[in-house]
Design a protein around this motif. Structure first.
Motif, PDB file in Angstrom:
ATOM      1  N   TRP A  12       3.453  54.899  32.208  1.00 48.92           N
ATOM      2  CA  TRP A  12       2.660  55.675  31.248  1.00 48.92           C
ATOM      3  C   TRP A  12       3.560  56.613  30.435  1.00 48.92           C
ATOM      4  CZ3 TRP A  12      -1.596  54.409  29.192  1.00 48.92           C
ATOM      5  CH2 TRP A  12      -2.550  53.687  29.907  1.00 48.92           C
ATOM      6  N   VAL A  15       5.314  54.475  27.784  1.00 49.57           N
ATOM      7  CA  VAL A  15       4.388  54.110  26.698  1.00 49.57           C
ATOM      8  C   VAL A  15       4.137  55.309  25.786  1.00 49.57           C
ATOM      9  CG1 VAL A  15       2.005  53.434  26.179  1.00 49.57           C
ATOM     10  CG2 VAL A  15       3.308  52.206  27.926  1.00 49.57           C
ATOM     11  N   CYS A  16       3.832  56.456  26.372  1.00 51.25           N
ATOM     12  CA  CYS A  16       3.578  57.660  25.571  1.00 51.25           C
ATOM     13  C   CYS A  16       4.819  58.077  24.803  1.00 51.25           C
ATOM     14  CB  CYS A  16       3.093  58.799  26.469  1.00 51.25           C
ATOM     15  SG  CYS A  16       1.449  58.507  27.144  1.00 51.25           S
ATOM     16  N   ALA A  18       7.215  56.065  23.701  1.00 56.31           N
ATOM     17  CA  ALA A  18       7.396  55.111  22.597  1.00 56.31           C
ATOM     18  C   ALA A  18       6.458  55.427  21.440  1.00 56.31           C
ATOM     19  CB  ALA A  18       7.171  53.692  23.091  1.00 56.31           C
ATOM     20  N   VAL A  19       5.214  55.751  21.765  1.00 57.08           N
ATOM     21  CA  VAL A  19       4.243  56.113  20.717  1.00 57.08           C
ATOM     22  C   VAL A  19       4.684  57.397  20.016  1.00 57.08           C
ATOM     23  CG1 VAL A  19       1.868  56.875  20.316  1.00 57.08           C
ATOM     24  CG2 VAL A  19       2.314  54.900  21.784  1.00 57.08           C
ATOM     25  N   ALA A  20       5.138  58.378  20.792  1.00 57.85           N
ATOM     26  CA  ALA A  20       5.588  59.640  20.202  1.00 57.85           C
ATOM     27  C   ALA A  20       6.793  59.427  19.292  1.00 57.85           C
ATOM     28  CB  ALA A  20       5.916  60.652  21.302  1.00 57.85           C
ATOM     29  N   ALA A  22       7.587  56.700  17.656  1.00 63.02           N
ATOM     30  CA  ALA A  22       7.132  56.005  16.455  1.00 63.02           C
ATOM     31  C   ALA A  22       6.424  56.962  15.502  1.00 63.02           C
ATOM     32  CB  ALA A  22       6.211  54.848  16.830  1.00 63.02           C
ATOM     33  N   VAL A  23       5.534  57.792  16.040  1.00 64.01           N
ATOM     34  CA  VAL A  23       4.803  58.750  15.192  1.00 64.01           C
ATOM     35  C   VAL A  23       5.776  59.725  14.540  1.00 64.01           C
ATOM     36  CG1 VAL A  23       3.171  60.678  15.240  1.00 64.01           C
ATOM     37  CG2 VAL A  23       2.613  58.546  16.398  1.00 64.01           C
TER      38      VAL A  23
END
Length: 116
Positions: A12, A15-16, A18-20, A22-23
């Motif tokens: 988790w 994943v978080c 990677a999203v952070a 990218a954003v």
């Protein structure tokens, strides 16, 4: 499939993270998609061509026998139509070119009408 209890929080977190990334990268890091980069490159190239060809337009305008009269006429034309005046006069057609270039005409008009 059984996972150990320590692995789930790590996944988790990955994943978080990677999203952070990218954003943050797209919002503040200057990342762009390929199509956005292509579009910006096209705009930059068009601007460079206009900047390079505008002095030729200005020189062609000033080389005319009645350049002072034409400049007075150009200044009387509304700002939004000054590029059209340059187009109609043929000054935005480059030597050896077949057609005038609209962006060059607009930039040429703004250079000619700029206060000295």
């Amino acid at each position: 499939m059984k996972m150990r209890s320590e692995v789930k929080p790590a996944l988790w977190g990955a994943v978080c993270g990677a999203v952070a990334v990218a954003v943050i990268g797209f919002a503040w890091g200057g990342w762009v998609t390929g199509s956005s980069a292509h579009k910006q490159a096209r705009l930059d190239a068009d601007s460079a061509v206009i900047a390079a060809l505008s002095p030729i337009c200005v020189t062609q305008f000033k080389a005319g026998a009645d350049a002072a009269v034409k400049l007075d006429e150009l200044k009387k034309v509304p700002t939004y139509d000054q590029g059209g005046y340059i187009l109609k006069g043929g000054w935005a057609t480059m030597p050896g070119g077949a057609a005038p270039i609209d962006g060059v005409a607009r930039n040429c008009a703004s250079v000619l009408t700029a206060p000295a």
